[in-house]
Design an enzyme around this catalytic site. Structure first.
Site, PDB file in Angstrom:
ATOM      1  N   GLU A   1      51.055  41.694  42.627  1.00 45.33           N
ATOM      2  CA  GLU A   1      50.949  41.814  44.079  1.00 45.33           C
ATOM      3  C   GLU A   1      51.474  40.515  44.667  1.00 45.33           C
ATOM      4  O   GLU A   1      50.876  39.457  44.480  1.00 45.33           O
ATOM      5  CB  GLU A   1      49.466  42.025  44.432  1.00 45.33           C
ATOM      6  CG  GLU A   1      49.124  41.874  45.885  1.00 45.33           C
ATOM      7  CD  GLU A   1      47.605  41.765  46.098  1.00 45.33           C
ATOM      8  OE1 GLU A   1      46.822  42.379  45.332  1.00 45.33           O
ATOM      9  OE2 GLU A   1      47.210  41.050  47.029  1.00 45.33           O
TER      10      GLU A   1
ATOM     11  N   LYS B   1      40.096  48.340  46.740  1.00 48.64           N
ATOM     12  CA  LYS B   1      39.905  46.938  46.353  1.00 48.64           C
ATOM     13  C   LYS B   1      38.540  46.496  46.879  1.00 48.64           C
ATOM     14  O   LYS B   1      38.186  46.798  48.029  1.00 48.64           O
ATOM     15  CB  LYS B   1      41.032  46.130  46.977  1.00 48.64           C
ATOM     16  CG  LYS B   1      40.837  44.631  46.978  1.00 48.64           C
ATOM     17  CD  LYS B   1      42.130  43.951  47.414  1.00 48.64           C
ATOM     18  CE  LYS B   1      41.893  42.545  47.902  1.00 48.64           C
ATOM     19  NZ  LYS B   1      43.138  41.774  48.009  1.00 48.64           N
TER      20      LYS B   1
ATOM     21  N   ARG C   1      51.410  35.876  52.353  1.00 49.39           N
ATOM     22  CA  ARG C   1      50.816  34.655  52.903  1.00 49.39           C
ATOM     23  C   ARG C   1      51.813  33.532  53.049  1.00 49.39           C
ATOM     24  O   ARG C   1      51.523  32.518  53.677  1.00 49.39           O
ATOM     25  CB  ARG C   1      49.680  34.181  51.997  1.00 49.39           C
ATOM     26  CG  ARG C   1      48.534  35.150  51.997  1.00 49.39           C
ATOM     27  CD  ARG C   1      47.466  34.683  51.042  1.00 49.39           C
ATOM     28  NE  ARG C   1      46.766  35.831  50.522  1.00 49.39           N
ATOM     29  CZ  ARG C   1      45.806  35.775  49.621  1.00 49.39           C
ATOM     30  NH1 ARG C   1      45.426  34.612  49.131  1.00 49.39           N
ATOM     31  NH2 ARG C   1      45.215  36.864  49.206  1.00 49.39           N
TER      32      ARG C   1
HETATM   33  C1  3PG Z   1      43.060  36.488  46.859  1.00 55.76           C
HETATM   34  O1  3PG Z   1      42.650  36.806  47.947  1.00 55.76           O
HETATM   35  O2  3PG Z   1      43.781  35.512  46.687  1.00 55.76           O
HETATM   36  C2  3PG Z   1      42.736  37.366  45.714  1.00 55.76           C
HETATM   37  O3  3PG Z   1      41.591  38.107  45.964  1.00 55.76           O
HETATM   38  C3  3PG Z   1      42.624  36.587  44.460  1.00 55.76           C
HETATM   39  O4  3PG Z   1      41.541  35.769  44.518  1.00 55.76           O
HETATM   40  P1  3PG Z   1      41.354  34.654  43.388  1.00 55.76           P
HETATM   41  O5  3PG Z   1      42.300  33.547  43.734  1.00 55.76           O
HETATM   42  O6  3PG Z   1      39.893  34.274  43.491  1.00 55.76           O
HETATM   43  O7  3PG Z   1      41.679  35.285  42.071  1.00 55.76           O
END
Ligand code: 3PG
Length: 203
Positions: free
Chosen positions: A36, A123, A40
């Protein structure tokens, strides 16, 4: 769906789209055939586009917040769409494009709304902060037809526990492909951490 059979959905925050291909190759070398790519960073869309034709790899998009985002990521080649929360217009637009969509939920109310939209893979975000496996087991009581993708706080030490639950179809996280590892171009570490995750769970 293009996430069928996947057990790990790496969450990638990438600052240089030119690194997308070596990152994906490292994930593949570790036995993980999808990711994924989040929106961002400004490089997210170009990173998705860089992976759209990579053999054996299903590229998806994360942090997809609006229908316009869905249009942009599908145009770039995303085969699945993940959101941190549940937005009906995002689900609708993904369906219009015929791509898989996995919205985030954090409460029973949101699971109920998602089920009424016809979704059965959701999710759970942020899974660790929400209670982890205990939260999933509790939600599975009233919603036995739903399976979850926990995300947020999943690590190499708890991933196998999540995946042992019949209510979990895959886990999502960044631990094997952190922004720092990508920036350091440490593709060997990404492959090694991916392989360790896959090996801990079995085939
Ligand atoms: C995120 O929002 O970056 C994902 O849920 C992954 O989270 P993590 O960095 O705690 O694995």
């Amino acid at each position: 769906m293009s996430l069928d059979g996947r057990r790990f959905v790496p969450v990638v925050v990438i600052d240089d789209a030119g690194l997308a291909e070596p990152v994906a190759e490292a994930l593949l070398a570790g036995g993980i055939g999808c990711a994924e790519i989040t929106l961002r960073t400004p490089a997210g869309i170009d990173a998705i586009a860089a992976l759209r034709d990579l053999d054996g790899f299903a590229v998806g998009a994360g942090t997809v917040l609006t229908p316009d985002d869905v249009d942009r990521v599908v145009d770039a080649g995303a085969r699945f769409v993940v959101s941190p929360g549940l937005a009906e217009d995002v689900v609708d637009r993904a369906r219009t494009h015929g791509v898989d969509v996995v919205p985030g939920v954090a409460t029973a109310t949101e699971v109920q709304r998602a089920v009424r939209l016809g979704l059965d893979r959701l999710k759970l975000f942020p899974a660790g902060q929400l209670g982890g496996l205990g939260m999933i087991t509790a939600l599975a009581g009233p919603f036995p037809g739903v399976r979850f993708l926990p995300s947020g706080g999943v690590t190499e030490t708890n991933a196998a526990d999540y995946l042992a639950s019949k209510h979990v179809f895959a886990v999502s996280g960044s631990w094997m492909v952190t922004r720092e590892l990508i920036a350091a171009r440490d593709f060997a570490a990404i492959a090694r951490l991916s392989r360790a995750a896959v090996d801990a769970v079995g085939p």
